[in-house]
Structure formats: structure tokens, C-alpha cells
Design an enzyme around this catalytic site. Sequence first.
Site, PDB file in Angstrom:
ATOM      1  N   ARG A  17       0.861  -1.187   0.000  1.00 49.62           N
ATOM      2  CA  ARG A  17       0.000   0.000   0.000  1.00 49.62           C
ATOM      3  C   ARG A  17       0.897   1.238   0.000  1.00 49.62           C
ATOM      4  O   ARG A  17       1.964   1.237   0.627  1.00 49.62           O
ATOM      5  CB  ARG A  17      -0.912   0.024   1.233  1.00 49.62           C
ATOM      6  CG  ARG A  17      -2.077  -0.944   1.165  1.00 49.62           C
ATOM      7  CD  ARG A  17      -3.113  -0.543   0.109  1.00 49.62           C
ATOM      8  NE  ARG A  17      -4.274  -1.414   0.081  1.00 49.62           N
ATOM      9  CZ  ARG A  17      -4.470  -2.402  -0.797  1.00 49.62           C
ATOM     10  NH1 ARG A  17      -3.556  -2.667  -1.720  1.00 49.62           N
ATOM     11  NH2 ARG A  17      -5.588  -3.115  -0.766  1.00 49.62           N
TER      12      ARG A  17
ATOM     13  N   HIS B  48      -1.665   0.274  -9.782  1.00 52.95           N
ATOM     14  CA  HIS B  48      -2.331  -0.697  -8.887  1.00 52.95           C
ATOM     15  C   HIS B  48      -2.860  -1.902  -9.677  1.00 52.95           C
ATOM     16  O   HIS B  48      -4.036  -2.253  -9.581  1.00 52.95           O
ATOM     17  CB  HIS B  48      -3.453  -0.033  -8.079  1.00 52.95           C
ATOM     18  CG  HIS B  48      -3.776  -0.794  -6.826  1.00 52.95           C
ATOM     19  ND1 HIS B  48      -4.133  -0.198  -5.646  1.00 52.95           N
ATOM     20  CD2 HIS B  48      -3.783  -2.138  -6.567  1.00 52.95           C
ATOM     21  CE1 HIS B  48      -4.360  -1.125  -4.725  1.00 52.95           C
ATOM     22  NE2 HIS B  48      -4.150  -2.319  -5.270  1.00 52.95           N
TER      23      HIS B  48
HETATM   24  P1  NAP Z   1      -1.417 -11.272   4.920  1.00 53.33           P
HETATM   25  O1  NAP Z   1      -1.513 -12.716   4.553  1.00 53.33           O
HETATM   26  O2  NAP Z   1      -2.303 -10.743   5.986  1.00 53.33           O
HETATM   27  O3  NAP Z   1       0.116 -11.031   5.341  1.00 53.33           O
HETATM   28  C1  NAP Z   1       0.543  -9.845   5.915  1.00 53.33           C
HETATM   29  C2  NAP Z   1       1.984 -10.003   6.344  1.00 53.33           C
HETATM   30  O4  NAP Z   1       2.449  -8.751   6.862  1.00 53.33           O
HETATM   31  C3  NAP Z   1       2.159 -11.044   7.453  1.00 53.33           C
HETATM   32  O5  NAP Z   1       3.353 -11.755   7.275  1.00 53.33           O
HETATM   33  C4  NAP Z   1       2.240 -10.171   8.710  1.00 53.33           C
HETATM   34  O6  NAP Z   1       2.986 -10.741   9.766  1.00 53.33           O
HETATM   35  C5  NAP Z   1       2.991  -8.978   8.152  1.00 53.33           C
HETATM   36  N1  NAP Z   1       2.803  -7.829   9.030  1.00 53.33           N
HETATM   37  C6  NAP Z   1       1.655  -7.200   9.373  1.00 53.33           C
HETATM   38  N2  NAP Z   1       1.900  -6.205  10.242  1.00 53.33           N
HETATM   39  C7  NAP Z   1       3.236  -6.207  10.455  1.00 53.33           C
HETATM   40  C8  NAP Z   1       4.109  -5.443  11.271  1.00 53.33           C
HETATM   41  N3  NAP Z   1       3.648  -4.458  12.064  1.00 53.33           N
HETATM   42  N4  NAP Z   1       5.421  -5.738  11.251  1.00 53.33           N
HETATM   43  C9  NAP Z   1       5.910  -6.744  10.482  1.00 53.33           C
HETATM   44  N5  NAP Z   1       5.137  -7.517   9.674  1.00 53.33           N
HETATM   45  C10 NAP Z   1       3.815  -7.240   9.671  1.00 53.33           C
HETATM   46  O7  NAP Z   1      -1.604 -10.353   3.657  1.00 53.33           O
HETATM   47  P2  NAP Z   1      -1.453 -10.731   2.100  1.00 53.33           P
HETATM   48  O8  NAP Z   1      -2.639 -11.453   1.594  1.00 53.33           O
HETATM   49  O9  NAP Z   1      -0.111 -11.344   1.888  1.00 53.33           O
HETATM   50  O10 NAP Z   1      -1.490  -9.250   1.458  1.00 53.33           O
HETATM   51  C11 NAP Z   1      -0.566  -8.249   1.854  1.00 53.33           C
HETATM   52  C12 NAP Z   1      -1.020  -6.912   1.323  1.00 53.33           C
HETATM   53  O11 NAP Z   1      -0.787  -6.837  -0.080  1.00 53.33           O
HETATM   54  C13 NAP Z   1      -2.511  -6.618   1.456  1.00 53.33           C
HETATM   55  O12 NAP Z   1      -2.841  -6.163   2.751  1.00 53.33           O
HETATM   56  C14 NAP Z   1      -2.713  -5.527   0.424  1.00 53.33           C
HETATM   57  O13 NAP Z   1      -2.491  -4.268   1.030  1.00 53.33           O
HETATM   58  C15 NAP Z   1      -1.604  -5.798  -0.597  1.00 53.33           C
HETATM   59  N6  NAP Z   1      -2.127  -6.210  -1.923  1.00 53.33           N
HETATM   60  C16 NAP Z   1      -1.829  -5.449  -2.994  1.00 53.33           C
HETATM   61  C17 NAP Z   1      -2.276  -5.828  -4.247  1.00 53.33           C
HETATM   62  C18 NAP Z   1      -1.889  -5.030  -5.474  1.00 53.33           C
HETATM   63  O14 NAP Z   1      -2.439  -5.264  -6.539  1.00 53.33           O
HETATM   64  N7  NAP Z   1      -0.950  -4.126  -5.365  1.00 53.33           N
HETATM   65  C19 NAP Z   1      -3.052  -6.994  -4.399  1.00 53.33           C
HETATM   66  C20 NAP Z   1      -3.344  -7.733  -3.272  1.00 53.33           C
HETATM   67  C21 NAP Z   1      -2.886  -7.346  -2.019  1.00 53.33           C
HETATM   68  P3  NAP Z   1       2.492 -12.110  10.469  1.00 53.33           P
HETATM   69  O15 NAP Z   1       2.767 -13.190   9.448  1.00 53.33           O
HETATM   70  O16 NAP Z   1       3.356 -12.211  11.655  1.00 53.33           O
HETATM   71  O17 NAP Z   1       1.029 -11.945  10.775  1.00 53.33           O
END
Ligand code: NAP
Length: 309
Positions: free
Chosen positions: A224, A272
Amino acid sequence: MINILFAAHPDRWDEYQAPLTKALNEAGLIFDMRTEFSPEQVDYIVYAPNSALQDFTPYTNCRAVLNLWAGVENIVGNQTLRMPLARMIDRGMTRGMVEWVTGHVMRHHLGMDSHIFGQDGQWRSEIAPLACDRPVTILGMGTLGQACAEALTNLEFPVTGWSRTPKSLPGITALSGEAQLEKSLESAQIVILLLPLTAETQGVINTQRLAALPKGAVLINAGRGPLIDDAALLACLDADHLGHATLDVFDIEPLPVEHVFWHHPKITVTPHIASATRPTSSSKVIAENIRRGEAGEALLHLVDRHTGY
Ligand code: NAP
């Protein structure tokens, strides 16, 4: 009869109506799915945070809100949303992200720009190092981060992954917590952001963290926009410490046409598009969650309101 309100942006209805209907039928559900209902009749809401629906108070019988997006930062703090909230984990979205991240990593790793933009008669014979000599760090080791780590590890990049909680992942150097963030950055030649936007992650890439990177490192943000302090990023690029930034997400989207990022020689803007929810595969996820809800089973991919993701 299960009443399902489809409350995403109106354009999405045409894309989702057929695959959702098929997936719900295949899950054996008897349902009525529409874009309008009397709120008290609604059992489930298929949702996207850019929907006109922002006040969930009248949906007194709604059993769950099923988000079509992976990111929930615009809905997780909504005080009117008291029912369970599930986010999207969709195989199509995951594979799309792996392809986008791998493509942009390979661009920078191989130095492809010098040939694509350098057709000027000069014989540039510099050989890129092998992937095994190009350390990559992924901030955010959730569904998307882990899938990208696996793909990059298979290409033999040494991958370090950073998350909030400690992890043990085969073939990956796993670091966690704020205390280990700079350690995860100090040898990274390519850094990929796949963190959710929360109160804790906002501005995580600031002057200090950028300074921790080796000179010439490349930053790729598919998480993001507000994860990065934009002024710090520009200063670091202009000081020639950072080599390049490939940015898919921004504080304001669409990125305004006059924004400096569009014209900066060391920034690549993508609109995006790193990965989208795919209607066919994500419809199966929605249908499975409704089936679970009806069967009294735990829903998949529930959002933790406390951590914000
Ligand atoms: P997810 O499965 O919830 O994984 C989030 C990761 O971030 C986890 O490893 C989590 O740690 C870590 N995290 C969260 N808060 C943290 C902190 N304070 N310090 C260190 N690590 C932290 O999410 P996801 O499905 O992989 O998606 C990630 C993000 O990608 C989404 O939230 C979205 O914003 C973005 N996204 C972008 C697109 C695009 O087209 N650009 C598409 C889809 C998603 P833990 O493992 O310890 O919980």
C-alpha cells in the site's frame, strides 16, 4: 433461502454475477443474490471497500461481510461493522502477484532497462550476477509474501522475509519484529513490500530504513502507498543511495497526473495492477465461506480487528 447482497462497485456486478452464481450453486446453496435488499433481510454481504455501503447498522441479521479485496485498511476500523469480516485470499490473486513481483525483480536483477532503452549502437556487455548472488528481502510474509518468496527461492535468490510474528520457513531467512527490520534491510539489493496498511506499518519505510539499505538497492512496493514516506523516498533516490523504486500503490489513487512520481527517472509507476482478485477463483472462496457459515463451521480468512489485517 440465503439472501446475499452484492455490495461492491456497480461495475463489478457484471463480472461477478455469473461466476458467483455458479460457485454458490456448486456449493449446494439455495440463495437469492442481488445488488439491493431490505437491509434486515440480508444474510451475507459480498463487499468491496469502495462500495457505497459504509453504514452496516441496518444489516441486523447479517452473519458475515465477505471482502473481495485482500487489503482491509478502509473497512477494518468501521465501527458500524460488528459482524465477522473475512478478507480475500484467492489463488488467482496470489499467482498474479507472484508473476508481477517476479517480473519486476527480474527486470532489475538482469538490468533489462539498459538494453530496452539503450538501442544506440553501443555494445554493452556487462553480465548480471546470478540470482544466488542477489539478496532479496520481502517485508510481509503472509499469503502473498510467502508465495513470492517461494518463487524467488526457486530461482535461487537468497530470500529474507520479515513479519510481525516469528516464522520458520524452509530456505528463507525469517526475521520478525521492529528490532529485526533494519537487519532484514542491510544486505538487501531488492526489497519487496507486501505488508498490509495498519497503524503499525504506516510509514515503515522512512529515512532511517532507507539509509539501512545498501547503495543502489531497488524498492518494489506492491503493498500500500502509505507504507512509504514519499518525501524520504524521493530524497533517497535523488541522493543516489536508492537505485530505483517500482511503485504499484500510492497515497492517492489514481496517482494525480501532475505527481512527481510519473516523471521521476528512477521511479516506475504501475497503476495498482500488481494483482487483482480473479472472479472465477475468488467466487469459490466466497461460496465456501457462505457454505461454512450455513453449516456452523468457522469462516476462512477472518480479519483480526485488533491487528488490523
Ligand atoms: P497477509 O496474509 O495478511 O500477510 C501480511 C503479512 O504482513 C504477514 O506476514 C504479517 O505478519 C505482516 N505484518 C503485518 N503487520 C506487520 C508489522 N507491524 N510488522 C511486520 N510484519 C507485519 O496479507 P497478504 O494477503 O499477503 O497481502 C498483503 C497486502 O498486499 C494486502 O494487505 C494488500 O495491502 C496488498 N495487496 C496489494 C495488491 C496489489 O495489486 N498491489 C493486491 C493484493 C494485495 P504475520 O505473518 O506475523 O502476521
